[in-house]
Structures are given as C-alpha cells and as structure tokens.
Design a protein around this motif. Structure first.
Motif, PDB file in Angstrom:
ATOM      1  N   ARG A  80       0.861  -1.369   0.482  1.00 21.31           N
ATOM      2  CA  ARG A  80      -0.345  -0.366   0.013  1.00 21.31           C
ATOM      3  C   ARG A  80       0.733   0.964  -0.246  1.00 21.31           C
ATOM      4  O   ARG A  80      -0.002   2.571   0.943  1.00 21.31           O
ATOM      5  N   GLY A  81       2.287   1.017   0.125  1.00 19.27           N
ATOM      6  CA  GLY A  81       3.381   2.231  -0.402  1.00 19.27           C
ATOM      7  C   GLY A  81       3.769   2.768   0.557  1.00 19.27           C
ATOM      8  O   GLY A  81       4.444   3.948   1.002  1.00 19.27           O
ATOM      9  N   CYS A  82       3.720   1.802   1.989  1.00 17.83           N
ATOM     10  CA  CYS A  82       4.054   2.369   3.125  1.00 17.83           C
ATOM     11  C   CYS A  82       5.585   2.941   3.417  1.00 17.83           C
ATOM     12  O   CYS A  82       5.787   1.811   2.235  1.00 17.83           O
ATOM     13  N   ARG A  83       6.766   3.214   3.839  1.00 13.07           N
ATOM     14  CA  ARG A  83       8.061   3.438   4.135  1.00 13.07           C
ATOM     15  C   ARG A  83       8.553   3.005   5.583  1.00 13.07           C
ATOM     16  O   ARG A  83       9.213   2.193   5.062  1.00 13.07           O
ATOM     17  N   GLU A  84       7.950   2.800   6.303  1.00 15.85           N
ATOM     18  CA  GLU A  84       7.758   2.913   7.844  1.00 15.85           C
ATOM     19  C   GLU A  84       7.320   1.059   8.249  1.00 15.85           C
ATOM     20  O   GLU A  84       5.864   1.306   7.666  1.00 15.85           O
ATOM     21  N   ALA A  85       8.118   0.471   9.017  1.00 16.70           N
ATOM     22  CA  ALA A  85       7.478   0.197  10.096  1.00 16.70           C
ATOM     23  C   ALA A  85       7.758   0.690  11.682  1.00 16.70           C
ATOM     24  O   ALA A  85       8.308  -0.077  11.883  1.00 16.70           O
TER      25      ALA A  85
ATOM     26  N   GLY B 107       2.738   9.762  11.730  1.00 18.28           N
ATOM     27  CA  GLY B 107       2.328   8.693  10.893  1.00 18.28           C
ATOM     28  C   GLY B 107       1.368   8.605  10.857  1.00 18.28           C
ATOM     29  O   GLY B 107       0.379   7.891  11.900  1.00 18.28           O
ATOM     30  N   GLY B 108       0.640   8.297  10.001  1.00 24.28           N
ATOM     31  CA  GLY B 108      -0.273   7.266   9.723  1.00 24.28           C
ATOM     32  C   GLY B 108      -0.648   5.777   8.522  1.00 24.28           C
ATOM     33  O   GLY B 108       0.200   5.969   7.780  1.00 24.28           O
ATOM     34  N   SER B 109      -1.636   5.296   8.666  1.00 22.33           N
ATOM     35  CA  SER B 109      -1.382   3.410   8.326  1.00 22.33           C
ATOM     36  C   SER B 109      -2.716   4.111   7.048  1.00 22.33           C
ATOM     37  O   SER B 109      -3.618   3.617   8.000  1.00 22.33           O
ATOM     38  N   PRO B 110      -2.365   3.219   5.983  1.00 19.26           N
ATOM     39  CA  PRO B 110      -3.324   2.782   6.043  1.00 19.26           C
ATOM     40  C   PRO B 110      -3.896   1.650   6.305  1.00 19.26           C
ATOM     41  O   PRO B 110      -4.836   0.734   5.580  1.00 19.26           O
ATOM     42  N   VAL B 111      -2.722   0.476   6.415  1.00 18.94           N
ATOM     43  CA  VAL B 111      -3.844  -0.937   7.054  1.00 18.94           C
ATOM     44  C   VAL B 111      -4.051  -0.946   8.276  1.00 18.94           C
ATOM     45  O   VAL B 111      -4.793  -1.874   8.555  1.00 18.94           O
ATOM     46  N   THR B 112      -2.708  -0.404   9.099  1.00 16.29           N
ATOM     47  CA  THR B 112      -2.866  -0.581  10.492  1.00 16.29           C
ATOM     48  C   THR B 112      -3.557   0.749  11.406  1.00 16.29           C
ATOM     49  O   THR B 112      -3.579   1.636  10.846  1.00 16.29           O
ATOM     50  N   ILE B 113      -4.344  -0.163  12.939  1.00 15.04           N
ATOM     51  CA  ILE B 113      -4.732   1.331  13.593  1.00 15.04           C
ATOM     52  C   ILE B 113      -3.188   1.924  13.768  1.00 15.04           C
ATOM     53  O   ILE B 113      -2.724   0.733  14.272  1.00 15.04           O
ATOM     54  N   ASP B 114      -3.496   2.695  14.900  1.00 16.26           N
ATOM     55  CA  ASP B 114      -2.541   3.517  15.950  1.00 16.26           C
ATOM     56  C   ASP B 114      -3.060   2.631  17.284  1.00 16.26           C
ATOM     57  O   ASP B 114      -4.731   2.559  17.831  1.00 16.26           O
ATOM     58  N   HIS B 115      -2.025   1.394  17.394  1.00 15.89           N
ATOM     59  CA  HIS B 115      -2.501   0.403  18.523  1.00 15.89           C
ATOM     60  C   HIS B 115      -2.557   0.956  19.877  1.00 15.89           C
ATOM     61  O   HIS B 115      -3.086   0.903  21.067  1.00 15.89           O
TER      62      HIS B 115
END
Length: 784
Positions: A80-85, A296-304
């Motif tokens: 989905r185009g993320c760069r950071e884990a 940072g925001g994510s198109p895949v995961t919530i902010d836990h």
C-alpha cells in the motif's frame, strides 16, 4: 522569574513567531510518515495510569507476534505504499511476566530486545520497509545492538518532573518512566549515533515550567550529539478503563501554546510534530502553532496506542495543510538530515537510499526510469506563472522542491514558455545509434554498459565493432532514412586519437551525406591526449575528417562534489566545459545532458543548469538540453546500495520543466528520452516544457544494459503517432534542427527490419594497451 513567564505574550503572537521560525527552517513542506504499526508485544512491566496499550497476559494468547505475523503486516503495508514499520511494544515485560520469559525461551531469545532485533531484521530484509523502534528504556549496548536493523529509534521523554512518579502520580509504579532513565536512553542514542525521536506529553499534571524544562533538556542533548531528529508534543487524552479516565484533558489553546513554545525553544531547523488524531476536528490549527510534521498514519493498521482516535484520511490531511499555504509530503522514519553513513548502519543505508527521493524524503510511488507501466500522474492544466530570464541557484532549488499546487504552476509555466518559444511542433531525428565497444578502463559507478575487470558480472561479453561493421550499419541506417549516425562507446585502453579519426573518415567515405554526431567529452579529451594535441587542434582535425557535432554525454552532473563520487577518474566539470567550449570555437555544435537520480541533490542540478547556461552565453554552441534519468537496476553503485533508485516521477518532470525555465532564452530545445521514460512518460513530459524526443536510435544498448525495458527503436511511424496523440505536431529534423529533407523523410517510413548487428569479441581486434593510460580528472591529480 519562572520559565513560563518569558512566554507570556498573547497566543497569536507566540504562534506567529513559531510559524516564522518553521517557515525559515523548513520552508513550505509539512511531512508525514506512511507506516504500519507492529505491536510486537502488549505486555509491559510498567503501569502508566493513562495507557490502554499495555495489558496483562490473557490465557491462551501469545505474548509476542510471530515473525510470520510481523511480516504479514509489513508486506501489506509495503503493498500500500508504506515506507516505515513502527515497532511499538511494552518495556521489558520479561522482567515482570513468566509467560513472556517462557515464550522468549521458546524463541531462543533471552530478552524482548533480542527478539525485536530479529523481527526488525526480517522486515528490513524481506519487505524493504524501514524499521523505527520504540522499545522503551535502553542502554548504549542495547541501542548499538539494534542499530544494524533500524533506520531510527525513539522514546518519549514525556516529562523531566520526578514528582509525577511519586505515589498518586501518573507514573507511580512505572520504573521505566523515571526521567533520569529516559534521559539516559536519549543520551545513549546520541552516543550510538542513532537518529532519534523524543518528545513531551502534556496534561498529565505537569506545569508549564516543567514542560519548558523538558524542552530545554532535549535541546541540550540535541546540541551535544546532533541526533534528535524530531520532537513530539503530544496531548493527554483520557481513556476508558484507566485510572485517569476522569482526569481533565488539556484544552486546545494549551496544546497550541506548548507547540509554539517548543518551536521557539528548539529553533527554526528542528522538526516539531503533533499528532493530528488527538485533536480531532481541530487538527488543522496545529499548523498555526508551528509544527512541520504530522507524524505517521497507516492505510493498513490502526494506531495501537490510540485506537480510539483514528488518524485523519490522507486527503483530509492534505487539504488542511494546503489551507495554510503549505504542501504535504511523505517522509521516511529517518529525516533527510540524517541520511548518511555517520548515522545509518551500512546494512540499513542501502534500503534508505532506495526508498528516498532527491530531497531525502520518501518516494511518492514505485515508478523508476526505464520500467514499463503507466506513469503516476501527468501535469494538470493550471494558470501559468511568470518566468524570468534569470533564476539563481537558490531559486532553482526551490523550484525543484515544488509539490502539489506549486508543482502544477511550475509545469504550467514551462509549458507556456515552450509554446511561446517552440510552438506546438515536437521534433525528432532519424538516427542510427552505434556503441562501438563496451570495453572501458574508466570506473563509473553508474555504468552497467562497460566491461572491464571490475564489471565482469554485467550484461554481455566484451566486444569491439570493426570498421567494416560500422560502415555496414551506417549504410543500413541511411537506407532507412537516417540523417545522423550517433557514435559512443567505452574507452578501450588501446584507443587513440587516430582511432576516433579513422572511424569518422570511414563513415564519411561510405556515406558522405550522413551527419556524424560522435564522441563524448571524455573520448575527445582522451583522443587529444594520446596524440599530444591541444583540444582545439584535435577537434579541428576531427571536423576536417567529417565530424559534425558532439553529444553532451559524460556530463553526468556538472558539479565536482558529485563527480568525485560517481566518476572520479573521468573529466572534471571544468574539463567537460573546456572540451565543448573548444568544439564550439572550431565550429562544431553539441548538446548538454544531465544524468540525475543517483547520489546528487537538487542543489547539484541547479549548479549543472547554471554552468550550462553560462557556457551557452559564451559560445552559443549547445543545440539542446537532454535530462537523462538514472536507470538503476543493473548499475554497480545501486547494486552495492550506494545510490537511489533513480529519480521519482515528480523529480523527472520537474527537471525537464525547470530546465525550460532556467535555460531560457539561451537553450531553446528541451529533449525527453523515450528510452528512459517510455511512451506514457514522454506524453506527460510534453506538458512540462519538452519540445523534442531525440532520436529513433535503431539500436540502443546503454540504457538497456542498465535495465531499461522500453525497446531499442522508436520508428518514425510510432514517434509521430505518439506526438499526435498528445495534441502536438510532429517534425522530423536534422541534428542541427533544420527540417529533414523530404527524400530522407520518405525513406524513413516503412523501413525494412534491421539485420542482426555483429559484435565480434574484443580479442579479435588484437589491440594492445599502452603502458600508461590517460586519466583526466581527480584520479590523475591524486596520482601526480
């Protein structure tokens, strides 16, 4: 007087000063990090009274994510185009929970940090996402152990107030929230040379003076070690099922005051972040207080950590940013100022470079020069902006960094100027390309074409095309309507000035009417040196033999700061310019190229354009400017992890557009390389200031050796179809931009297929290298 008294000015005045500093240090760009959140474990030995992330173990649940689970999240983010884990986890749960110790033992790990290292290494190696680690309090040894598998790390200082850890305070019972322990971790990261994120949490019972004390402490550590890349100002939000569920939350004005003070205390060049999701619909006002990053925001995961507060949708964030006259840009977990070998481990730096653009921010998409597929976007219609004859270095750098609406205005200005200068004609030349050898004794880090002792693993066997095969190809090209033959190749150790002269003579004897466009500045310099002739005298000899013009290759980047890195033994900037100046003096025309997207920056592009412009003012001999996006796939320096993955699509279009503006009125033709951009890319470039598509080529080897996939020939039928499809008028031209003769034009259409070229092994030529090779540039200077 207390510390907060110096910030007693009205809030709007503090915010105005914060914005001024933000704009001074960071310009109009506001960043965010596209990421995935990976909650490696939610167990924690601390019991912060406002936290819902950490929780005790539940029967039947694993204490840690498996590596497969970690990779599944990371792969979904990469797609989905993320760069950071972003690895979020509790602090040392094995010190409190037996289940954590037992599970770690089953994983053959002694500590959570050891398992974190294994997980981060898997993500980095298998997905390309860049790990950012937030594992809590660490020692210097811990940080150094994790450095080889992370791009950055972080730990919120939160506060320097010891009283918040006393009985009844939010940090009571949480040994890892002791300010001294957290400050030691921030300091240790500096000692270990790790780009680090920290920050403060407001509204948990601290005073304004205590916030300022924390900010001053962070500033002191940043000034001492240079490693604090980002400071977060986060506001407390009361959460259900916590002891602080009924605690008052800080009002928005208090958050804005703290952000503005943070900007003023930390200075113009600091990166200050505030989470937009914790301000709900009021988040655009955070910009008014001087932040330059949204987090940072994510198109895949919530902010836990804050699952009850979703991050705003990207388009909403972009609209808010643009409403303040700012532009939104994605970044990496490591900020641009820290992307180098001092701050990043050699095992991490290659992945960071490959994910970055020329400004050190995140690539906005996966497009790279030479690859097939649709381009990410084309220039949109926009109102043109005024362009001036002269643009200085700083102005050019700003144009190269344009994004969003500003970028559209640059494209529109370039397209408008193109229309004024060139009309709607798009020209091209029917040419036969001949790379006469792929043997070269120079060691350019970007070149996947040349073959030598250091390049044995690259494509194809070493060859040298004999004169009779060159003549055969020339005659074949003439029969197919060519008006030009373009000759370039490697520098065989045995080549001399007489060799180049003999090639030209053989061509002109066979096909006198054909224009010979041949020899880079490096070949000319080497040819002159081997004959002992001054440049001007040698070029006059080549012209007398039939040479018509010089290609502008070997320019790469006309800035010695970059040439020392990518081609240290080639001609210097001054030598390249000297060759073309001499060529222009003897009546030969030439062009100027620029290869971009490897290790250079927009400032180097600006210097290149200015030097080309200055040379053109003196001699007037350049016919066109040709941007050449770096094709990375097989380039040695990219394979070694020392270069970016070519320019981004935005950078590629901007280089063409800014070149149109910067070189006006001195160089009026801006060319796009269809080999690098492909048909759809060329169509977009035509709306960004381009008026020429170069040659049909017939044979192309150099870009294809580097990994380009766009073919070896663009015949006139396809060239003109492409031009017309983009609303322009095709014009077949000669090398020097006259109309191609009608007879040549008729021959160029419906041409028969090319015969297979013959490239005999180089050993068949029986060439012997001299005992001493000509080496211009820095290598020669070092040797002397």
């Amino acid at each position: 007087m207390d510390a907060a008294a110096q910030f007693d000015a009205p809030l709007d005045e503090l915010c105005a000063e914060a914005r001024r500093l933000r704009d001074e240090g960071n310009g109009a760009i506001v960043t965010y990090s596209p990421k995935v959140f990976i909650p490696l474990t939610k167990l924690c030995r601390d019991v912060c009274h406002y936290c819902t992330f950490a929780r005790p173990p539940l029967r039947g649940e694993r204490a840690y994510l498996t590596i497969d689970e970690v990779l599944a999240v990371a792969r979904a983010g990469a797609a989905r185009g993320c760069r950071e884990a972003l690895f979020t986890l509790g602090d040392k749960p094995e010190l409190r929970y037996r289940v954590a110790r037992n599970e770690l033992a089953g994983l053959e790990c002694e500590t959570t940090l050891e398992y974190l290292g294994r997980a981060a290494e898997s993500v980095l190696g298998e997905t390309g996402l860049l790990p950012h680690l937030n594992p809590g309090v660490m020692t210097v040894a811990d940080i150094r152990a994790l450095r080889p598998m992370s791009a950055s790390m972080g730990l919120m200082l939160e506060t320097t107030s010891e009283r918040l850890s006393e009985r009844g305070g939010p940090h009571f019972g949480s040994p890892d929230k002791a300010p001294a322990a957290r400050l030691e971790t921030v300091r240790a990261a500096g000692e270990a040379h790790v780009p680090f994120t920290t920050g403060i949490l407001i509204g948990i019972g601290e005073t304004r003076d205590e916030r300022i004390e924390a900010l001053l402490t962070i500033r002191a550590l940043a000034e001492r070690y240079g490693h604090v890349q980002e400071v977060i100002v986060q506001n407390f939000r009361a959460k259900a099922a916590t002891r602080m569920v009924d605690a008052p939350e800080p009002p928005l004005e208090e958050l804005l005051w703290t952000i503005a003070v943070a900007r003023i205390v930390l200075g113009a060049n600091a990166h200050v972040q505030a989470p937009p999701n914790l301000s709900y619909d009021d988040f655009p006002r955070l910009l008014d207080a001087g932040i330059d990053d949204w987090g940072g925001g994510s198109p895949v995961t919530i902010d836990h950590v804050n699952p009850e507060a979703p991050w705003p949708e990207l388009e909403r964030l972009r609209a808010a940013t643009e409403s303040r006259g700012l532009e939104l840009a994605p970044r990496l977990p490591v900020y641009p100022e820290w992307i180098d070998g001092r701050w990043l481990d050699p095992r991490v730096l290659p992945a960071v470079l490959r994910a970055s653009d020329a400004m050190g921010l995140a690539r906005e998409n996966d497009w790279s020069p030479g690859e097939t597929g649709a381009v990410p976007f084309a220039p949109r219609d926009a109102l043109p902006v005024d362009s001036r004859d002269e643009l200085g270095e700083d102005e050019l750098v700003r144009l190269f960094g344009a994004r969003g609406r500003d970028r559209d205005r640059v494209f529109a200005a370039a397209d408008s100027l193109r229309r004024d200068v060139c009309g709607d004609e798009v020209s091209y030349v029917v040419t036969r390309n001949i790379q006469y050898t792929n043997v070269c004794y120079f060691r350019c880090g970007f070149c996947a074409f040349s073959k030598g002792k250091l390049a044995a693993n690259l494509r194809g066997a070493p060859y040298l095309v004999p004169h009779d095969e060159i003549v055969r190809r020339v005659r074949e090209g003439w029969a197919r309507g060519a008006t030009e033959v373009c000759l370039q190749g490697g520098i065989h150790p045995a080549f001399t000035g007489e060799y180049y002269e003999s090639v030209v003579s053989a061509i002109k004897e066979a096909v006198p009417e054909l224009h010979v466009h041949a020899f880079s500045a490096l070949e000319v310099w080497q040819g002159a040196a081997t004959t002992g002739s001054p440049l001007e005298e040698y070029l006059a000899r080549l012209r007398a033999a039939g040479l018509g013009s010089l290609p502008g290759t070997a320019a790469e980047i006309l800035d010695d700061e970059i040439r020392r890195v990518i081609c240290p033994d080639k001609v210097t900037t001054a030598q390249w310019l000297e060759v073309h100046d001499a060529a222009h003096r003897v009546g030969l025309r030439s062009n100027v190229t620029m290869m971009f997207g490897h290790v250079e920056s927009p400032r180097n592009w600006a210097r290149h354009l200015m030097r080309a412009r200055e040379q053109q003012r003196r001699s007037g001999g350049f016919t066109e400017f040709v941007p050449l996006p770096f094709v990375h796939m097989e380039a040695p320096m990219w394979l070694k992890g020392q270069a970016r993955s070519g320019p981004t699509w935005s950078e590629t279009l901007l280089v063409h557009a800014v070149a149109r503006l910067a070189l006006h009125p001195w160089i009026t033709n801006i060319q796009a390389s269809w080999v690098k951009l492909g048909p759809s890319g060329v169509g977009a470039a035509l709306r960004a200031g381009v008026n020429d598509l170069g040659g049909t080529l017939m044979n192309e080897s150099i870009s294809r050796a580097a990994g380009a996939q766009h073919g070896q020939e663009m015949p006139p039928e396809r060239m003109e179809e492409l031009i017309r499809a983009n609303g322009r008028v095709p014009r077949q031209r000669t090398t020097l931009y006259r109309d191609a003769p009608e007879e040549r034009r008729r021959c160029s259409f419906g041409a028969r297929p090319l015969d297979e070229p013959v490239n005999p092994p180089v050993r068949d030529a029986g060439l012997k290298a001299p005992p001493r090779l000509v080496r211009p540039g820095f290598a020669a200077a070092r040797a002397s």
